[in-house]
Motif scaffolding. Sequence first.
Motif, mmCIF file in Angstrom:
data_model
loop_
_atom_site.group_PDB
_atom_site.id
_atom_site.type_symbol
_atom_site.label_atom_id
_atom_site.label_comp_id
_atom_site.label_asym_id
_atom_site.label_seq_id
_atom_site.Cartn_x
_atom_site.Cartn_y
_atom_site.Cartn_z
ATOM 1 N N PRO A 1 13.556 6.131 -8.804
ATOM 2 C CA PRO A 1 11.904 6.408 -9.176
ATOM 3 C C PRO A 1 10.864 5.968 -8.210
ATOM 4 C CG PRO A 1 12.183 4.185 -10.537
ATOM 5 C CD PRO A 1 13.384 4.782 -10.228
ATOM 6 N N PRO A 2 10.607 6.959 -7.265
ATOM 7 C CA PRO A 2 9.698 7.052 -6.096
ATOM 8 C C PRO A 2 8.377 6.082 -6.443
ATOM 9 C CG PRO A 2 9.457 8.948 -6.702
ATOM 10 C CD PRO A 2 10.072 8.144 -7.631
ATOM 11 N N TYR A 3 8.035 5.257 -5.290
ATOM 12 C CA TYR A 3 7.471 3.379 -5.442
ATOM 13 C C TYR A 3 5.706 4.689 -5.910
ATOM 14 C CZ TYR A 3 10.149 1.039 -3.157
ATOM 15 O OH TYR A 3 11.366 -0.062 -2.800
ATOM 16 N N THR A 4 4.789 5.846 -5.420
ATOM 17 C CA THR A 4 4.036 5.759 -5.923
ATOM 18 C C THR A 4 3.806 6.285 -7.181
ATOM 19 O OG1 THR A 4 4.571 8.403 -4.766
ATOM 20 C CG2 THR A 4 3.191 7.283 -3.384
ATOM 21 N N GLU A 5 4.918 6.699 -7.923
ATOM 22 C CA GLU A 5 4.695 7.306 -9.004
ATOM 23 C C GLU A 5 4.891 5.830 -9.809
ATOM 24 O OE1 GLU A 5 7.717 10.354 -10.412
ATOM 25 O OE2 GLU A 5 8.033 8.453 -12.095
ATOM 26 N N LEU A 6 5.329 4.857 -9.773
ATOM 27 C CA LEU A 6 5.358 3.788 -9.964
ATOM 28 C C LEU A 6 4.274 2.761 -10.486
ATOM 29 C CD1 LEU A 6 8.839 2.949 -8.968
ATOM 30 C CD2 LEU A 6 8.491 2.947 -11.518
ATOM 31 N N LEU A 7 3.716 3.083 -9.002
ATOM 32 C CA LEU A 7 2.180 2.034 -8.654
ATOM 33 C C LEU A 7 1.360 3.133 -9.030
ATOM 34 C CD1 LEU A 7 4.144 0.226 -5.398
ATOM 35 C CD2 LEU A 7 4.147 -0.933 -7.912
ATOM 36 N N ALA A 8 1.037 4.103 -10.000
ATOM 37 C CA ALA A 8 0.310 4.960 -9.991
ATOM 38 C C ALA A 8 -0.938 3.719 -11.074
ATOM 39 C CB ALA A 8 0.696 6.500 -10.467
ATOM 40 N N ASN A 9 -2.227 4.228 -10.818
ATOM 41 C CA ASN A 9 -3.451 3.795 -11.589
ATOM 42 C C ASN A 9 -2.625 2.117 -11.782
ATOM 43 O OD1 ASN A 9 -4.168 6.580 -12.353
ATOM 44 N ND2 ASN A 9 -2.710 6.288 -13.519
ATOM 45 N N LYS A 10 -2.456 1.068 -10.856
ATOM 46 C CA LYS A 10 -1.694 0.108 -10.562
ATOM 47 C C LYS A 10 -2.266 -0.679 -10.119
ATOM 48 C CE LYS A 10 1.771 -0.194 -13.808
ATOM 49 N NZ LYS A 10 1.926 1.495 -14.377
ATOM 50 N N GLY A 11 -3.358 -0.056 -9.409
ATOM 51 C CA GLY A 11 -4.382 -0.457 -8.271
ATOM 52 C C GLY A 11 -3.793 -1.646 -7.187
ATOM 53 N N ILE A 12 -2.241 -1.107 -7.459
ATOM 54 C CA ILE A 12 -1.891 -1.722 -5.662
ATOM 55 C C ILE A 12 -1.118 0.264 -4.537
ATOM 56 C CG2 ILE A 12 0.610 -2.129 -5.340
ATOM 57 C CD1 ILE A 12 -0.533 -4.397 -7.395
ATOM 58 N N HIS A 13 -0.972 -0.702 -3.227
ATOM 59 C CA HIS A 13 -1.021 0.440 -2.778
ATOM 60 C C HIS A 13 -0.078 0.358 -2.115
ATOM 61 C CE1 HIS A 13 -2.201 2.814 1.173
ATOM 62 N NE2 HIS A 13 -1.935 2.042 2.062
ATOM 63 N N PHE A 14 0.844 1.645 -1.621
ATOM 64 C CA PHE A 14 2.444 1.932 -1.132
ATOM 65 C C PHE A 14 2.019 2.322 0.235
ATOM 66 C CE2 PHE A 14 5.977 3.954 -0.441
ATOM 67 C CZ PHE A 14 6.469 3.034 0.064
ATOM 68 N N HIS A 15 2.533 1.633 1.202
ATOM 69 C CA HIS A 15 2.812 2.028 2.535
ATOM 70 C C HIS A 15 3.997 2.199 3.118
ATOM 71 C CE1 HIS A 15 0.839 2.136 6.637
ATOM 72 N NE2 HIS A 15 2.487 2.297 6.719
ATOM 73 N N GLN A 16 4.754 3.322 3.818
ATOM 74 C CA GLN A 16 6.118 3.730 3.665
ATOM 75 C C GLN A 16 6.194 2.878 4.630
ATOM 76 O OE1 GLN A 16 8.440 7.185 2.429
ATOM 77 N NE2 GLN A 16 10.352 7.394 3.158
ATOM 78 N N ALA A 17 6.532 1.802 5.602
ATOM 79 C CA ALA A 17 7.311 2.027 6.782
ATOM 80 C C ALA A 17 8.582 0.614 7.112
ATOM 81 C CB ALA A 17 5.924 1.632 7.524
ATOM 82 N N THR A 18 8.792 0.624 7.999
ATOM 83 C CA THR A 18 9.872 -0.771 8.552
ATOM 84 C C THR A 18 8.858 -2.208 9.081
ATOM 85 O OG1 THR A 18 11.744 1.527 8.819
ATOM 86 C CG2 THR A 18 11.982 -0.848 9.567
ATOM 87 N N VAL A 19 9.209 -2.801 8.695
ATOM 88 C CA VAL A 19 8.838 -3.967 8.352
ATOM 89 C C VAL A 19 9.271 -5.115 10.458
ATOM 90 C CG1 VAL A 19 8.266 -6.150 8.440
ATOM 91 C CG2 VAL A 19 7.976 -4.985 6.381
ATOM 92 N N GLU A 20 8.525 -4.930 10.740
ATOM 93 C CA GLU A 20 9.359 -4.589 12.478
ATOM 94 C C GLU A 20 8.982 -6.725 12.877
ATOM 95 O OE1 GLU A 20 8.979 -1.843 15.325
ATOM 96 O OE2 GLU A 20 10.746 -0.881 14.045
ATOM 97 N N GLY A 21 8.207 -6.836 12.714
ATOM 98 C CA GLY A 21 8.159 -8.137 12.877
ATOM 99 C C GLY A 21 6.876 -9.227 12.058
ATOM 100 N N ILE A 22 6.677 -9.865 12.116
ATOM 101 C CA ILE A 22 5.492 -11.328 11.303
ATOM 102 C C ILE A 22 5.266 -11.572 12.682
ATOM 103 C CG2 ILE A 22 4.734 -12.007 9.671
ATOM 104 C CD1 ILE A 22 7.381 -11.694 8.031
ATOM 105 N N ASN A 23 3.669 -11.916 12.978
ATOM 106 C CA ASN A 23 3.215 -13.050 13.462
ATOM 107 C C ASN A 23 2.172 -13.723 12.706
ATOM 108 O OD1 ASN A 23 1.332 -14.263 14.795
ATOM 109 N ND2 ASN A 23 0.750 -12.383 16.712
#
Length: 397
Positions: free
Chosen positions: A67-89
């Motif tokens: 199932p799509p994240y937008t559907e699972l997280l609707a009204n859950k107060g969680i923001h979904f961002h589709q992107a690839t994690v490339e690094g962490i500082n």
Amino acid sequence: MTEQKQKICILGGGFGGLYTALRLSQMPWQGIPKPEITLIDQNDRFVFLPLLYELLTGELQTWEIAPPYTELLANKGIHFHQATVEGINIPDKQVRLGDNSELPYDRLVLALGGETPLTMAPGVADHALPFRTVNHAYQLAERLRVLEESDQDKIRVAIIGSGYSGVELACKLADRLGDRGRIRLVELSDTILRTSPEFNREAAQKALASRNVWLDLETGVEKITAEAIELNYKGRIDSIPVDIVLWTVGTQVASVIKSLPLTHNNRGQLTTTNTLQVLDHPEIYALGDIADCKDTNGQQIPTTAQAAFQQADYTGWNLWADLTGRPLLPFRYQNLGEMMTLGIDNATLAGLGITLEGNLAHVLRRLAYLYRMPTQEHQLKVGVSWIAKPLLDLVKR
Ligand SMILES: Cc1cc2nc3c(=O)[nH]c(=O)nc-3n(C[C@H](O)[C@H](O)[C@H](O)COP(=O)(O)OP(=O)(O)OC[C@H]3O[C@@H](n4cnc5c(N)ncnc54)[C@H](O)[C@@H]3O)c2cc1C
């Protein structure tokens, strides 16, 4: 003065990350402003991996297991961002994403899961298919469809590795291809499912034998080419023509995790405390396949969906406790046993003192997974579909 909202950033929306996000959405944020919670994943949908095989046999559809994240997280107060994690500082507490954005965090959850290594023999990356994502399942289904529609007499599939994935794939493909299938399972050690309970191993051996799956035990892979696979059995090399090679051996941690200046084990996994925090960085939590974790009883935690799911419950709780000034809970793992699908409508399960195989095990496995589906809304939709399908099939007859 208004208190600043804390930022929780969750990297990876699988069993570890998504279920942590959902747990956090249930916590009562009293006394502090509700944190800004962001879930990041490279794909637009969660994948219930234990049910991925069912896409190959048409037993389940993509919407049910992914199932799509937008559907699972609707009204859950969680923001979904589709992107690839490339690094962490880590000193600056910033995540670098493939879409050129940077995301600051106060608390970070690392749950990027594992990858299938494709460098273990020459030709694997070019000629073998891994089986870990919906796209892999689609690629395999498409290759099968082309072969099924061709006038080729037999369809030859070699599956490398006889762990869970290898065995489950072999049974599903044997059922899909029927008499046209020529399936071989190649295994370096002298047995299939080396770490499984005896009951499941025997049920799997029976299921493979009844489907005429050829077993190559104590056999290594020398090389894979576009048309053949070279196998090494005790020093004797044989070249066997194949149409499809599936590679299921090994799990590795992605380079974005391996390169972090944190404590890793020799497999690149992050060493965590039993509260699921990375050593020397209590602001960073790690769980699932990328974490090397011992629970409060000193049990080494396996890299399974079951473990990631249980860790997510504690990670959500501990983040909440951490931000609201409460004591953190040490993780306690409960091994509930293991279940495997062994062809269409057939499964085996062993755990909690119960052993069962056949159609009843298949039904119980489905029910257990339905119970584990990420949200009640999705559970309900899938549950209704599973009840309605046999009835509709009856009406169509
Ligand atoms: C085919 C298959 C069948 C399985 N069957 C079972 C089973 O029956 N029972 C069981 O207990 N376990 C099973 N497992 C193992 C189980 O699925 C994993 O142990 C579990 O998914 C681990 O959870 P995780 O959160 O660590 O990783 P995952 O669930 O793999 O989630 C990781 C997430 O991170 C995302 N991601 C990765 N890299 C990046 C990046 N750079 N940027 C952004 N996002 C990224 C991925 O898209 C993914 O959504 C199976 C695994 C496979 C592959």
